[in-house]
Write a protein that holds these residues in place. Structure first.
Motif, PDB file in Angstrom:
ATOM      1  N   SER A  43      24.076   5.475 -32.998  1.00 12.18           N
ATOM      2  CA  SER A  43      23.301   5.254 -34.156  1.00 12.18           C
ATOM      3  C   SER A  43      24.905   3.536 -34.231  1.00 12.18           C
ATOM      4  O   SER A  43      26.371   4.356 -34.769  1.00 12.18           O
ATOM      5  N   GLY A  44      24.914   2.776 -35.280  1.00 14.82           N
ATOM      6  CA  GLY A  44      25.492   1.378 -35.142  1.00 14.82           C
ATOM      7  C   GLY A  44      25.989   2.247 -36.543  1.00 14.82           C
ATOM      8  O   GLY A  44      26.772   1.781 -37.591  1.00 14.82           O
ATOM      9  N   GLN A  45      25.371   2.913 -38.089  1.00 17.56           N
ATOM     10  CA  GLN A  45      25.946   3.761 -38.914  1.00 17.56           C
ATOM     11  C   GLN A  45      27.069   5.341 -38.597  1.00 17.56           C
ATOM     12  O   GLN A  45      26.762   5.669 -39.814  1.00 17.56           O
ATOM     13  N   GLY A  46      27.040   5.288 -37.168  1.00 18.10           N
ATOM     14  CA  GLY A  46      27.281   7.210 -36.634  1.00 18.10           C
ATOM     15  C   GLY A  46      26.748   8.048 -36.418  1.00 18.10           C
ATOM     16  O   GLY A  46      25.029   7.474 -37.135  1.00 18.10           O
ATOM     17  N   GLY A  47      26.557   8.674 -36.038  1.00 13.64           N
ATOM     18  CA  GLY A  47      25.711   9.922 -35.152  1.00 13.64           C
ATOM     19  C   GLY A  47      24.778   9.135 -34.737  1.00 13.64           C
ATOM     20  O   GLY A  47      25.252   8.603 -33.622  1.00 13.64           O
ATOM     21  N   LEU A  48      24.061  10.082 -34.072  1.00 16.20           N
ATOM     22  CA  LEU A  48      22.941   9.862 -33.552  1.00 16.20           C
ATOM     23  C   LEU A  48      21.527   9.965 -34.139  1.00 16.20           C
ATOM     24  O   LEU A  48      20.582  10.481 -34.773  1.00 16.20           O
ATOM     25  N   LEU A  49      20.921   8.976 -32.921  1.00 13.21           N
ATOM     26  CA  LEU A  49      18.994   8.728 -33.400  1.00 13.21           C
ATOM     27  C   LEU A  49      18.435   9.516 -32.304  1.00 13.21           C
ATOM     28  O   LEU A  49      18.880   9.645 -31.057  1.00 13.21           O
ATOM     29  N   VAL A  50      17.469  10.302 -32.724  1.00 14.17           N
ATOM     30  CA  VAL A  50      17.462  11.162 -31.769  1.00 14.17           C
ATOM     31  C   VAL A  50      15.247  11.215 -32.106  1.00 14.17           C
ATOM     32  O   VAL A  50      14.420  11.518 -33.132  1.00 14.17           O
ATOM     33  N   ARG A  51      14.382  11.459 -31.309  1.00 11.93           N
ATOM     34  CA  ARG A  51      13.160  11.011 -30.884  1.00 11.93           C
ATOM     35  C   ARG A  51      12.458  12.180 -30.635  1.00 11.93           C
ATOM     36  O   ARG A  51      12.573  12.755 -30.070  1.00 11.93           O
ATOM     37  N   VAL A  52      12.039  12.531 -31.756  1.00  8.39           N
ATOM     38  CA  VAL A  52      10.842  13.779 -31.717  1.00  8.39           C
ATOM     39  C   VAL A  52       9.310  13.383 -31.465  1.00  8.39           C
ATOM     40  O   VAL A  52       8.850  12.361 -32.983  1.00  8.39           O
ATOM     41  N   PRO A  53       8.700  14.540 -31.880  1.00  6.60           N
ATOM     42  CA  PRO A  53       7.173  14.477 -31.864  1.00  6.60           C
ATOM     43  C   PRO A  53       7.480  14.110 -33.260  1.00  6.60           C
ATOM     44  O   PRO A  53       8.347  14.910 -34.446  1.00  6.60           O
ATOM     45  N   ARG A  54       5.912  12.943 -34.034  1.00  7.26           N
ATOM     46  CA  ARG A  54       6.192  13.004 -35.689  1.00  7.26           C
ATOM     47  C   ARG A  54       5.739  14.286 -35.958  1.00  7.26           C
ATOM     48  O   ARG A  54       6.062  14.486 -37.314  1.00  7.26           O
ATOM     49  N   ASP A  55       5.081  15.184 -35.141  1.00  6.00           N
ATOM     50  CA  ASP A  55       4.645  16.817 -36.330  1.00  6.00           C
ATOM     51  C   ASP A  55       5.243  17.259 -36.647  1.00  6.00           C
ATOM     52  O   ASP A  55       5.239  18.455 -37.018  1.00  6.00           O
ATOM     53  N   GLU A  56       6.433  17.004 -34.834  1.00  8.46           N
ATOM     54  CA  GLU A  56       7.852  18.397 -35.600  1.00  8.46           C
ATOM     55  C   GLU A  56       8.533  17.615 -36.678  1.00  8.46           C
ATOM     56  O   GLU A  56      10.076  18.548 -37.090  1.00  8.46           O
ATOM     57  N   THR A  57       9.160  16.510 -36.750  1.00  9.50           N
ATOM     58  CA  THR A  57      10.149  16.029 -37.614  1.00  9.50           C
ATOM     59  C   THR A  57      10.449  17.050 -38.711  1.00  9.50           C
ATOM     60  O   THR A  57      11.801  16.772 -38.893  1.00  9.50           O
ATOM     61  N   GLY A  58       9.242  16.904 -39.598  1.00  9.88           N
ATOM     62  CA  GLY A  58      10.345  18.037 -41.232  1.00  9.88           C
ATOM     63  C   GLY A  58      10.323  19.342 -40.904  1.00  9.88           C
ATOM     64  O   GLY A  58      11.066  19.726 -41.569  1.00  9.88           O
ATOM     65  N   GLY A  59       9.929  20.203 -39.397  1.00 12.29           N
ATOM     66  CA  GLY A  59      11.166  21.801 -39.432  1.00 12.29           C
ATOM     67  C   GLY A  59      11.575  21.185 -38.736  1.00 12.29           C
ATOM     68  O   GLY A  59      12.585  22.308 -38.198  1.00 12.29           O
ATOM     69  N   LEU A  60      12.931  20.043 -38.415  1.00  8.39           N
ATOM     70  CA  LEU A  60      13.506  19.543 -38.300  1.00  8.39           C
ATOM     71  C   LEU A  60      14.907  18.962 -38.579  1.00  8.39           C
ATOM     72  O   LEU A  60      16.377  18.944 -38.140  1.00  8.39           O
ATOM     73  N   LEU A  61      14.947  18.884 -39.957  1.00  7.66           N
ATOM     74  CA  LEU A  61      15.191  18.566 -41.434  1.00  7.66           C
ATOM     75  C   LEU A  61      16.285  19.332 -41.080  1.00  7.66           C
ATOM     76  O   LEU A  61      15.527  20.792 -41.817  1.00  7.66           O
ATOM     77  N   GLY A  62      17.235  18.866 -42.428  1.00 11.12           N
ATOM     78  CA  GLY A  62      18.129  20.081 -42.951  1.00 11.12           C
ATOM     79  C   GLY A  62      19.751  19.709 -42.608  1.00 11.12           C
ATOM     80  O   GLY A  62      19.614  18.502 -42.828  1.00 11.12           O
ATOM     81  N   GLU A  63      20.801  20.615 -43.029  1.00  9.55           N
ATOM     82  CA  GLU A  63      21.867  20.070 -43.135  1.00  9.55           C
ATOM     83  C   GLU A  63      22.595  18.855 -41.796  1.00  9.55           C
ATOM     84  O   GLU A  63      22.164  19.925 -40.945  1.00  9.55           O
ATOM     85  N   HIS A  64      22.408  17.475 -42.613  1.00  4.74           N
ATOM     86  CA  HIS A  64      23.584  16.851 -41.438  1.00  4.74           C
ATOM     87  C   HIS A  64      21.753  16.448 -40.079  1.00  4.74           C
ATOM     88  O   HIS A  64      22.332  15.087 -39.522  1.00  4.74           O
ATOM     89  N   VAL A  65      20.753  16.901 -40.915  1.00  3.21           N
ATOM     90  CA  VAL A  65      19.715  15.888 -40.158  1.00  3.21           C
ATOM     91  C   VAL A  65      18.610  15.438 -41.077  1.00  3.21           C
ATOM     92  O   VAL A  65      18.373  16.095 -41.762  1.00  3.21           O
ATOM     93  N   GLU A  66      18.316  14.033 -40.795  1.00  3.27           N
ATOM     94  CA  GLU A  66      17.351  13.666 -41.908  1.00  3.27           C
ATOM     95  C   GLU A  66      16.283  12.620 -40.893  1.00  3.27           C
ATOM     96  O   GLU A  66      17.334  12.130 -39.998  1.00  3.27           O
ATOM     97  N   VAL A  67      15.530  12.087 -41.412  1.00  3.69           N
ATOM     98  CA  VAL A  67      14.267  11.330 -41.038  1.00  3.69           C
ATOM     99  C   VAL A  67      14.845   9.701 -40.790  1.00  3.69           C
ATOM    100  O   VAL A  67      15.791   9.232 -42.239  1.00  3.69           O
ATOM    101  N   MET A  68      15.357   9.527 -40.148  1.00  3.41           N
ATOM    102  CA  MET A  68      15.657   8.231 -40.234  1.00  3.41           C
ATOM    103  C   MET A  68      14.938   7.228 -40.861  1.00  3.41           C
ATOM    104  O   MET A  68      13.982   6.977 -41.265  1.00  3.41           O
ATOM    105  N   VAL A  69      15.732   6.339 -41.781  1.00  4.04           N
ATOM    106  CA  VAL A  69      15.153   5.578 -42.934  1.00  4.04           C
ATOM    107  C   VAL A  69      15.595   3.842 -42.043  1.00  4.04           C
ATOM    108  O   VAL A  69      17.050   3.177 -41.629  1.00  4.04           O
ATOM    109  N   MET A  70      15.054   2.515 -41.586  1.00  3.47           N
ATOM    110  CA  MET A  70      15.430   1.029 -41.469  1.00  3.47           C
ATOM    111  C   MET A  70      14.614   0.508 -41.857  1.00  3.47           C
ATOM    112  O   MET A  70      13.166   0.773 -42.620  1.00  3.47           O
ATOM    113  N   GLY A  71      15.063  -0.104 -42.921  1.00  2.00           N
ATOM    114  CA  GLY A  71      14.360  -1.533 -43.999  1.00  2.00           C
ATOM    115  C   GLY A  71      13.708  -0.221 -45.331  1.00  2.00           C
ATOM    116  O   GLY A  71      12.868  -1.202 -45.578  1.00  2.00           O
ATOM    117  N   GLY A  72      14.364   0.190 -45.769  1.00  2.00           N
ATOM    118  CA  GLY A  72      14.214   1.512 -47.065  1.00  2.00           C
ATOM    119  C   GLY A  72      13.138   2.097 -45.899  1.00  2.00           C
ATOM    120  O   GLY A  72      12.417   2.501 -47.441  1.00  2.00           O
TER     121      GLY A  72
END
Length: 116
Positions: A43-72
């Motif tokens: 990422s241009g903002q640092g770190g890594l952007l990772v594509r995951v199945p939409r239905d798995e997104t919430g279960g993977l969030l945690g410390e140092h991991v968040e949903v990518m935000v683009m344009g707010g």
């Protein structure tokens, strides 16, 4: 901010020998695509952007991991893992992104920069 070239090289090494991989500058970073579908990106903002199945997104969030935000707007199916969250888990995150991208139909005719 420019993307982390050391991180991009680590990703490149993990993907050596994987079929269908191309690289393309995107969103201020360097994306790695599988058959034309973006899997991960230094990422241009640092770190890594990772594509995951939409239905798995919430279960993977945690410390140092968040949903990518683009344009707010939250981009469900995409995670941002900051540098502290990568550590020895980079291969796991890259594998997860590649698996998700590989599950999608290949995109034909997309111009991309070949791997170096």
């Amino acid at each position: 901010m420019a993307y982390d070239r050391v991180l991009a090289e680590r990703v490149r090494e993990l993907l050596a020998g994987v079929d269908g991989i191309t690289e393309q500058p995107m969103f201020g970073g360097l994306a790695f695509l599988v058959n034309g579908n973006m899997a991960v990106a230094a990422s241009g903002q640092g770190g890594l952007l990772v594509r995951v199945p939409r239905d798995e997104t919430g279960g993977l969030l945690g410390e140092h991991v968040e949903v990518m935000v683009m344009g707010g707007r939250e981009m469900v199916g995409w995670l941002h893992v900051d540098g502290a969250g990568l550590g020895d888990r980079l291969a796991e995150w890259v594998g997860r992104g590649v698996g998700c991208a590989r599950s999608l139909p290949a995109k034909a005719g997309k111009a991309a920069v070949r791997r170096r």
